[in-house]
Write a protein that holds these residues in place. Structure first.
Motif, PDB file in Angstrom:
ATOM      1  N   UNK A   2     -20.067  77.832 -13.931  1.00 33.18           N
ATOM      2  CA  UNK A   2     -20.664  76.533 -13.651  1.00 33.18           C
ATOM      3  C   UNK A   2     -20.347  76.185 -12.198  1.00 33.18           C
ATOM      4  N   UNK A   3     -21.374  76.066 -11.380  1.00 32.23           N
ATOM      5  CA  UNK A   3     -21.126  75.790  -9.970  1.00 32.23           C
ATOM      6  C   UNK A   3     -21.797  74.511  -9.504  1.00 32.23           C
ATOM      7  N   UNK A   4     -22.361  73.749 -10.446  1.00 31.97           N
ATOM      8  CA  UNK A   4     -22.924  72.453 -10.090  1.00 31.97           C
ATOM      9  C   UNK A   4     -22.541  71.423 -11.145  1.00 31.97           C
ATOM     10  N   UNK A   5     -22.294  70.207 -10.675  1.00 36.72           N
ATOM     11  CA  UNK A   5     -22.002  69.071 -11.533  1.00 36.72           C
ATOM     12  C   UNK A   5     -22.837  67.888 -11.065  1.00 36.72           C
ATOM     13  N   UNK A   6     -22.885  66.872 -11.888  1.00 38.23           N
ATOM     14  CA  UNK A   6     -23.552  65.633 -11.505  1.00 38.23           C
ATOM     15  C   UNK A   6     -22.575  64.481 -11.699  1.00 38.23           C
ATOM     16  N   UNK A   7     -22.594  63.557 -10.740  1.00 40.40           N
ATOM     17  CA  UNK A   7     -21.709  62.396 -10.838  1.00 40.40           C
ATOM     18  C   UNK A   7     -22.415  61.205 -10.198  1.00 40.40           C
ATOM     19  N   UNK A 108     -23.196  68.046 -16.475  1.00 41.34           N
ATOM     20  CA  UNK A 108     -23.120  69.414 -15.973  1.00 41.34           C
ATOM     21  C   UNK A 108     -24.443  70.091 -16.315  1.00 41.34           C
ATOM     22  N   UNK A 109     -24.602  71.329 -15.928  1.00 42.98           N
ATOM     23  CA  UNK A 109     -25.904  71.978 -16.039  1.00 42.98           C
ATOM     24  C   UNK A 109     -25.798  73.310 -16.784  1.00 42.98           C
ATOM     25  N   UNK A 110     -26.822  73.585 -17.585  1.00 43.49           N
ATOM     26  CA  UNK A 110     -26.917  74.861 -18.279  1.00 43.49           C
ATOM     27  C   UNK A 110     -28.273  75.488 -17.959  1.00 43.49           C
ATOM     28  N   UNK A 111     -28.412  76.765 -18.318  1.00 45.73           N
ATOM     29  CA  UNK A 111     -29.685  77.462 -18.110  1.00 45.73           C
ATOM     30  C   UNK A 111     -30.061  78.227 -19.368  1.00 45.73           C
ATOM     31  N   UNK A 112     -31.371  78.284 -19.615  1.00 43.57           N
ATOM     32  CA  UNK A 112     -31.884  78.993 -20.791  1.00 43.57           C
ATOM     33  C   UNK A 112     -33.003  79.932 -20.348  1.00 43.57           C
ATOM     34  N   UNK A 118     -36.263  81.179 -16.282  1.00 44.74           N
ATOM     35  CA  UNK A 118     -35.032  80.424 -16.487  1.00 44.74           C
ATOM     36  C   UNK A 118     -35.317  78.936 -16.340  1.00 44.74           C
ATOM     37  N   UNK A 119     -34.918  78.167 -17.347  1.00 43.67           N
ATOM     38  CA  UNK A 119     -35.099  76.719 -17.344  1.00 43.67           C
ATOM     39  C   UNK A 119     -33.742  76.041 -17.204  1.00 43.67           C
ATOM     40  N   UNK A 120     -33.614  75.083 -16.271  1.00 43.49           N
ATOM     41  CA  UNK A 120     -32.353  74.353 -16.126  1.00 43.49           C
ATOM     42  C   UNK A 120     -32.323  73.108 -17.022  1.00 43.49           C
ATOM     43  N   UNK A 211     -34.062  72.409  -9.024  1.00 45.39           N
ATOM     44  CA  UNK A 211     -32.606  72.422  -9.159  1.00 45.39           C
ATOM     45  C   UNK A 211     -32.005  73.716  -8.616  1.00 45.39           C
ATOM     46  N   UNK A 212     -32.742  74.822  -8.719  1.00 44.92           N
ATOM     47  CA  UNK A 212     -32.222  76.106  -8.271  1.00 44.92           C
ATOM     48  C   UNK A 212     -32.262  76.260  -6.754  1.00 44.92           C
TER      49      UNK A 212
END
Length: 237
Positions: A2-7, A108-112, A118-120, A211-212
């Protein structure tokens, strides 16, 4: 990884929600996307100062590390650390024993991966309030703090929106914050706690594939996207 977060939380909302004060209030600002691949700061609450929010550089460094952050991250990326790697022979075990923290985020972010695309997803609470990630930190010789959050196995909900990794951030419910930050609690007890935490009420939203693109951030980036070939609810993929 995980290299991105949201705050996106405002300082006043964080202080009211967690009954804390910012140590350096003028240095804090909300961020739609925090990119850990560039040296950036994250808000944390530490064992030593459990009633204050301070800032730490995202990416744990060994204590008294003398070289640049980029040098260490190129060798051993520590934006997040698996709780399985916190054994007594680990260089970061001392931080887990004596310097635990919680990291404040709104997502936080995931991918599928689906049909070769690939969808974020943005993962947060339904009301977009702040929540706490289990973290550790070290203090450098110049006084700066560095910090990483811990990851553990994915739960059933996250597996619906992430199929390229098998871990997720460890979320500390607010009612467990005091226990997590208690310096008198043995490390083994804390490790057992990690494996028995209750599930948090998370919500996943598919977001724009911009996002990517690391250098693109805009106000509506986290708005749900209507991708026609994936469901928008939590019924699974």
């Amino acid at each position: 990884m995980y290299y991105k977060l949201s705050n996106t939380a405002k300082r006043e909302h964080i202080e009211q929600q967690f009954n804390v004060a910012f140590k350096y209030p003028n240095l804090y600002k909300p961020e739609i996307v925090l990119n850990g691949l560039s040296e950036t700061s994250i808000p944390i609450i530490t064992m030593q100062e459990p009633e204050e929010v301070t800032l730490a550089i995202w990416g744990l460094l060994p204590e008294y590390f003398e070289e640049d952050w980029e040098v260490f991250q190129d060798v051993s990326n520590t934006l997040n650390i698996s709780e399985r790697d916190l054994g007594s022979d680990s260089w970061c075990h001392s931080a887990f024993e004596h310097r635990r923290c919680v990291i404040l985020v709104t997502g936080f972010f995931t991918t599928y991966l689906r049909n070769g695309i690939i969808f974020p997803y943005h993962i947060g609470f339904p009301d977009n309030r702040s929540f706490l990630l289990a973290g550790v930190y070290n203090k450098l010789s110049d006084g700066f703090l560095t910090s990483s959050f811990l990851t553990g196995p994915t739960n059933d909900y996250i597996r619906k929106f992430q199929n390229l990794a098998h871990t997720m951030p460890v979320i500390i419910p607010e009612r467990h914050r005091e226990f997590w930050l208690d310096s008198t609690v043995p490390a083994e007890t804390i490790k057992n706690m990690i494996h028995n935490l209750p599930s948090s009420p998370l919500q996943a939203n598919p977001i724009d594939k911009d996002f990517f693109k690391n250098n693109i951030t805009y106000d509506s980036m986290l708005n749900p996207m209507d991708y026609k070939d994936i469901p928008l609810d939590d019924s699974g993929l």
